[in-house]
Design an enzyme around this catalytic site. Sequence first.
Site, PDB file in Angstrom:
ATOM      1  N   ASN A  78       0.832  -1.210   0.000  1.00 11.68           N
ATOM      2  CA  ASN A  78       0.000   0.000   0.000  1.00 11.68           C
ATOM      3  C   ASN A  78       0.863   1.255   0.000  1.00 11.68           C
ATOM      4  OD1 ASN A  78       0.581  -0.993   2.649  1.00 11.68           O
ATOM      5  ND2 ASN A  78      -0.955   0.335   3.547  1.00 11.68           N
ATOM      6  N   GLU A  95       0.381   5.230   0.568  1.00 11.88           N
ATOM      7  CA  GLU A  95      -0.562   6.231   1.070  1.00 11.88           C
ATOM      8  C   GLU A  95      -0.204   7.642   0.615  1.00 11.88           C
ATOM      9  OE1 GLU A  95      -0.918   5.544   5.311  1.00 11.88           O
ATOM     10  OE2 GLU A  95      -2.001   3.654   4.963  1.00 11.88           O
ATOM     11  N   CYS A 120      -4.190   0.639  -2.301  1.00 13.37           N
ATOM     12  CA  CYS A 120      -3.975  -0.611  -1.566  1.00 13.37           C
ATOM     13  C   CYS A 120      -2.893  -1.460  -2.227  1.00 13.37           C
ATOM     14  CB  CYS A 120      -5.257  -1.428  -1.530  1.00 13.37           C
ATOM     15  SG  CYS A 120      -6.567  -0.739  -0.523  1.00 13.37           S
ATOM     16  N   GLU A 169      -3.036  -4.661  -2.936  1.00 15.90           N
ATOM     17  CA  GLU A 169      -3.568  -5.590  -3.947  1.00 15.90           C
ATOM     18  C   GLU A 169      -3.637  -4.923  -5.314  1.00 15.90           C
ATOM     19  OE1 GLU A 169      -4.701  -4.899  -0.965  1.00 15.90           O
ATOM     20  OE2 GLU A 169      -5.933  -6.496  -0.120  1.00 15.90           O
ATOM     21  N   CYS A 222     -10.010  -5.307   0.847  1.00 20.70           N
ATOM     22  CA  CYS A 222     -11.117  -4.350   1.004  1.00 20.70           C
ATOM     23  C   CYS A 222     -12.086  -4.460  -0.177  1.00 20.70           C
ATOM     24  CB  CYS A 222     -10.576  -2.928   1.130  1.00 20.70           C
ATOM     25  SG  CYS A 222     -10.081  -2.202  -0.451  1.00 20.70           S
ATOM     26  N   CYS A 227     -10.736  -3.419  -3.601  1.00 24.40           N
ATOM     27  CA  CYS A 227      -9.804  -4.412  -4.158  1.00 24.40           C
ATOM     28  C   CYS A 227     -10.559  -5.648  -4.635  1.00 24.40           C
ATOM     29  CB  CYS A 227      -8.734  -4.780  -3.137  1.00 24.40           C
ATOM     30  SG  CYS A 227      -7.545  -3.444  -2.889  1.00 24.40           S
TER      31      CYS A 227
HETATM   32  N1  THU Z   1      -5.160  -1.559   2.649  1.00 28.56           N
HETATM   33  C1  THU Z   1      -4.644  -2.366   1.691  1.00 28.56           C
HETATM   34  O1  THU Z   1      -3.510  -2.155   1.206  1.00 28.56           O
HETATM   35  N2  THU Z   1      -5.396  -3.406   1.265  1.00 28.56           N
HETATM   36  C2  THU Z   1      -6.632  -3.709   1.747  1.00 28.56           C
HETATM   37  O2  THU Z   1      -7.283  -4.578   1.203  1.00 28.56           O
HETATM   38  C3  THU Z   1      -7.121  -3.028   2.939  1.00 28.56           C
HETATM   39  C4  THU Z   1      -6.468  -1.742   3.237  1.00 28.56           C
HETATM   40  C5  THU Z   1      -4.370  -0.394   3.070  1.00 28.56           C
HETATM   41  C6  THU Z   1      -4.961   0.922   2.645  1.00 28.56           C
HETATM   42  C7  THU Z   1      -4.393   1.860   3.677  1.00 28.56           C
HETATM   43  O3  THU Z   1      -3.109   2.256   3.217  1.00 28.56           O
HETATM   44  C8  THU Z   1      -4.220   0.986   4.908  1.00 28.56           C
HETATM   45  O4  THU Z   1      -4.291  -0.348   4.482  1.00 28.56           O
HETATM   46  C9  THU Z   1      -5.292   1.225   5.968  1.00 28.56           C
HETATM   47  O5  THU Z   1      -6.551   1.137   5.433  1.00 28.56           O
END
Ligand code: THU
Length: 160
Positions: A62, A64, A73, A75, A112, A115
């Site tokens: 991920n 940000e 994310c 994925e 999530c 994704c």
């Molecule tokens: N996140 C992911 O990388 N994948 C997911 O399926 C769930 C959330 C990341 C997004 C954000 O950077 C952090 O986790 C908190 O939500």
Amino acid sequence: MKSLIITANLELYESCDELPQDVQDLMDMASDARDCAYAPYSKFKVGAAVLMDNNEIITGSNQENASYPSGLCAERTAMFYAGAKYPDAKFVKMALTAKSMNHRVVTPIPPCGSCRQAIAEYEVKQDGPIEIYFMGETGKVIKSNSLKELLPLVFDNTYL
Ligand code: THU
């Protein structure tokens, strides 16, 4: 009115050790990728590794942003790069792992909703399922044999 009951078929493993060696290796690659996450806001690092039918593995984490929705994310970082680099390859398996800087993540962390929608599109594109394995930092692993188990009533191109 009738009730519509939707069930999901998933496999639960006590730990990574119960998985086939190739999946353990894929999960190790997802863990390595997780360390490369840029997660200064959530302190929640996620790693993904995608195995393709050309035997290539693409990883992602991920990324940000101070403008939160601009981040992505793990994925989708991995899948979009895999799709961009190998447009004709099929995704066979995907391993996901998450670790928090604030607490120990011992439960499997599922992808999530956004994704899941993106994974669904690749199952449509390749007309075949993708195995999805997900876990926390340690502990149990859940396996889904297809995204369909994780996203019933998926919105896909058949509605367009
Ligand atoms: N996140 C992911 O990388 N994948 C997911 O399926 C769930 C959330 C990341 C997004 C954000 O950077 C952090 O986790 C908190 O939500």
